[in-house]
Design a protein around this motif. Structure first.
Motif, mmCIF file in Angstrom:
data_model
loop_
_atom_site.group_PDB
_atom_site.id
_atom_site.type_symbol
_atom_site.label_atom_id
_atom_site.label_comp_id
_atom_site.label_asym_id
_atom_site.label_seq_id
_atom_site.Cartn_x
_atom_site.Cartn_y
_atom_site.Cartn_z
ATOM 1 N N ALA A 103 7.659 -2.075 5.668
ATOM 2 C CA ALA A 103 7.585 -2.846 4.424
ATOM 3 C C ALA A 103 8.402 -4.133 4.536
ATOM 4 N N VAL A 104 9.589 -4.040 5.142
ATOM 5 C CA VAL A 104 10.433 -5.226 5.313
ATOM 6 C C VAL A 104 9.864 -6.143 6.395
ATOM 7 N N ILE A 105 9.437 -5.564 7.515
ATOM 8 C CA ILE A 105 8.855 -6.358 8.599
ATOM 9 C C ILE A 105 7.662 -7.175 8.106
ATOM 10 N N ASN A 106 6.862 -6.580 7.227
ATOM 11 C CA ASN A 106 5.668 -7.264 6.716
ATOM 12 C C ASN A 106 5.971 -8.231 5.578
ATOM 13 N N GLY A 107 7.246 -8.334 5.212
ATOM 14 C CA GLY A 107 7.622 -9.298 4.197
ATOM 15 C C GLY A 107 7.292 -8.891 2.776
ATOM 16 N N ASP A 108 7.110 -7.598 2.523
ATOM 17 C CA ASP A 108 6.802 -7.132 1.175
ATOM 18 C C ASP A 108 7.964 -7.426 0.220
ATOM 19 N N THR A 109 7.637 -7.648 -1.034
ATOM 20 C CA THR A 109 8.665 -7.905 -2.045
ATOM 21 C C THR A 109 8.925 -6.680 -2.914
ATOM 22 N N GLU A 110 8.231 -5.580 -2.600
ATOM 23 C CA GLU A 110 8.372 -4.368 -3.391
ATOM 24 C C GLU A 110 8.072 -3.136 -2.544
ATOM 25 N N THR A 111 8.805 -2.079 -2.804
ATOM 26 C CA THR A 111 8.514 -0.786 -2.191
ATOM 27 C C THR A 111 8.887 0.285 -3.216
ATOM 28 N N GLY A 112 9.189 1.488 -2.766
ATOM 29 C CA GLY A 112 9.560 2.528 -3.715
ATOM 30 C C GLY A 112 9.587 3.890 -3.067
ATOM 31 N N VAL A 113 9.616 4.918 -3.899
ATOM 32 C CA VAL A 113 9.572 6.293 -3.418
ATOM 33 C C VAL A 113 8.438 7.022 -4.125
ATOM 34 N N THR A 114 7.890 7.998 -3.409
ATOM 35 C CA THR A 114 6.768 8.778 -3.930
ATOM 36 C C THR A 114 7.004 10.250 -3.627
ATOM 37 N N THR A 115 6.736 11.105 -4.596
ATOM 38 C CA THR A 115 6.665 12.537 -4.312
ATOM 39 C C THR A 115 5.198 12.943 -4.380
ATOM 40 N N PHE A 116 4.794 13.804 -3.457
ATOM 41 C CA PHE A 116 3.386 14.207 -3.396
ATOM 42 C C PHE A 116 3.280 15.610 -2.815
ATOM 43 N N PHE A 117 2.224 16.322 -3.182
ATOM 44 C CA PHE A 117 1.981 17.656 -2.642
ATOM 45 C C PHE A 117 1.445 17.542 -1.218
ATOM 46 N N LEU A 118 1.919 18.431 -0.358
ATOM 47 C CA LEU A 118 1.457 18.424 1.026
ATOM 48 C C LEU A 118 0.038 18.962 1.152
ATOM 49 N N ILE A 135 12.284 -5.654 -3.199
ATOM 50 C CA ILE A 135 12.921 -6.009 -1.930
ATOM 51 C C ILE A 135 13.214 -7.498 -1.981
ATOM 52 N N SER A 136 14.469 -7.882 -1.856
ATOM 53 C CA SER A 136 14.798 -9.312 -1.849
ATOM 54 C C SER A 136 14.561 -9.867 -0.451
ATOM 55 N N GLU A 137 14.452 -11.176 -0.351
ATOM 56 C CA GLU A 137 14.145 -11.770 0.958
ATOM 57 C C GLU A 137 15.332 -11.779 1.904
ATOM 58 N N THR A 138 16.500 -11.317 1.419
ATOM 59 C CA THR A 138 17.663 -11.201 2.303
ATOM 60 C C THR A 138 18.007 -9.752 2.624
ATOM 61 N N ASP A 139 17.295 -8.802 2.026
ATOM 62 C CA ASP A 139 17.556 -7.386 2.312
ATOM 63 C C ASP A 139 17.212 -7.050 3.751
ATOM 64 N N CYS A 140 18.072 -6.259 4.401
ATOM 65 C CA CYS A 140 17.700 -5.655 5.676
ATOM 66 C C CYS A 140 17.232 -4.235 5.381
ATOM 67 N N VAL A 141 16.672 -3.574 6.379
ATOM 68 C CA VAL A 141 16.128 -2.240 6.134
ATOM 69 C C VAL A 141 17.222 -1.254 5.721
ATOM 70 N N GLY A 142 18.447 -1.469 6.190
ATOM 71 C CA GLY A 142 19.550 -0.601 5.795
ATOM 72 C C GLY A 142 19.832 -0.681 4.304
ATOM 73 N N ASP A 143 19.755 -1.897 3.740
ATOM 74 C CA ASP A 143 19.969 -2.076 2.301
ATOM 75 C C ASP A 143 18.925 -1.319 1.501
ATOM 76 N N VAL A 144 17.668 -1.479 1.893
ATOM 77 C CA VAL A 144 16.565 -0.848 1.164
ATOM 78 C C VAL A 144 16.645 0.669 1.306
ATOM 79 N N HIS A 145 16.937 1.141 2.517
ATOM 80 C CA HIS A 145 17.064 2.582 2.761
ATOM 81 C C HIS A 145 18.083 3.205 1.823
#
Length: 298
Positions: A103-118, A135-145
């Motif tokens: 998501a960060v590599i592709n330059g997305d400005t938004e992500t999130g979490v999802t719960t789903f049945f297997l 996702i801000s344009e200065t966030d690294c993946v560690g920040d988002v994680h």
């Protein structure tokens, strides 16, 4: 802490650590479970009959999966209320092992979490809960994680409550697809190599999408052909224009500025690591390492 009756915790086997691998280190999940008197299962193989029988003996009503292995059907179909997973993306986007990175590599400005049945196909089950995060344009993946990690705990509890109350309305992912799906495959060392021939914005997103782990890397090539691997943890896009200079060309003042030319701009390196050394600010790197004129990144 939520007051649920946790009848068992499944986690990975203890890992051998130490100089000779003589010390067994439990996972943090096991450590927490043991401290709180919870029963722990550590299967080597998820299809092992002894593990299946022990799991069945717990008579769990519901199973929750977070950052674990792919489960066989005999495991995820066992509880009467099913098994759900917490995934770090807005499914159906970014199905796979590394959703936050991509998501960060592709330059997305938004992500999130999802719960789903297997279900059989990985990350394709019906969605129960979904929460969006910018996702801000200065966030690294560690920040988002870290933001998603804290958010995910609450979403898991909300999901459990909804399933227990019978108010969970699972939506098939097929009904949620409105655009081309982007995958999130596992990241390997070769995946992390910087391609300086790409646009500067893409290179910048690539660096922050892999920082701090596993880290983007490049090869520093001296005029005599000597090569050295360099990991890049932090960078900014320089105001300087890069047109006309060969990609990978280095420009530095030898003090605090280390610029690398890309296809259409210049990336200013701010934090990096030489092979066998510690991560350091670019100023410290330039103070202790003399860049030979004519060196380049490849």
């Amino acid at each position: 802490e939520g007051g649920y009756n946790v009848v068992g915790v499944v986690t990975g086997p203890d890992k051998a650590v130490g100089r000779h691998g003589s010390v067994l280190q439990p996972t943090p999940v096991k450590q927490y479970a043991v401290e709180h008197g919870l029963r722990v299962l550590q299967p080597e193989r998820l299809k092992d009959e002894a593990f299946i029988e022990e799991l069945r003996s717990l008579q769990a009503d519901l199973q929750i999966v977070v950052a674990f292995r792919m489960l066989p059907e005999v495991v995820w179909a066992m509880p009467r209320l099913g098994t759900f997973n917490l995934h770090a993306s807005l499914l159906p986007q970014y199905r796979g092992a590394a959703p936050i990175n991509w998501a960060v590599i592709n330059g997305d400005t938004e992500t999130g979490v999802t719960t789903f049945f297997l279900k059989h196909e990985i990350d394709t089950g019906a969605v129960i809960r979904q929460v969006r995060v910018p996702i801000s344009e200065t966030d690294c993946v560690g920040d988002v994680h870290d933001r998603l990690m804290l958010l995910g705990g609450g979403v898991v509890c909300e999901t459990v409550d909804a399933i227990i109350d019978g108010t969970a309305e699972a939506i098939p992912q097929e009904e949620m697809i409105t655009e081309e799906l982007r995958p999130a495959p596992k990241i390997f060392k070769d995946t992390c190599r910087i391609e300086w021939g790409r646009p500067v914005r893409q290179v910048y997103n690539f660096v922050r999408g892999l920082s701090p782990y596993p880290a983007a890397w490049t090869t520093l090539v001296a005029p005599d052909g000597t090569e050295m691997v360099v990991k890049v943890y932090e960078a900014t896009i320089a105001a300087e224009q890069g047109a006309g200079m060969p990609c990978g060309t280095i420009k530095t003042d030898g003090k605090s500025c280390l610029h690398v030319y890309t296809d259409d701009g210049v990336l200013s390196l701010r934090s990096l690591q030489l092979a066998g050394k510690k991560r350091m600010a670019v100023e410290d790197f330039l103070r202790g390492f003399r860049l030979v004129e004519g060196s380049k990144m490849a």
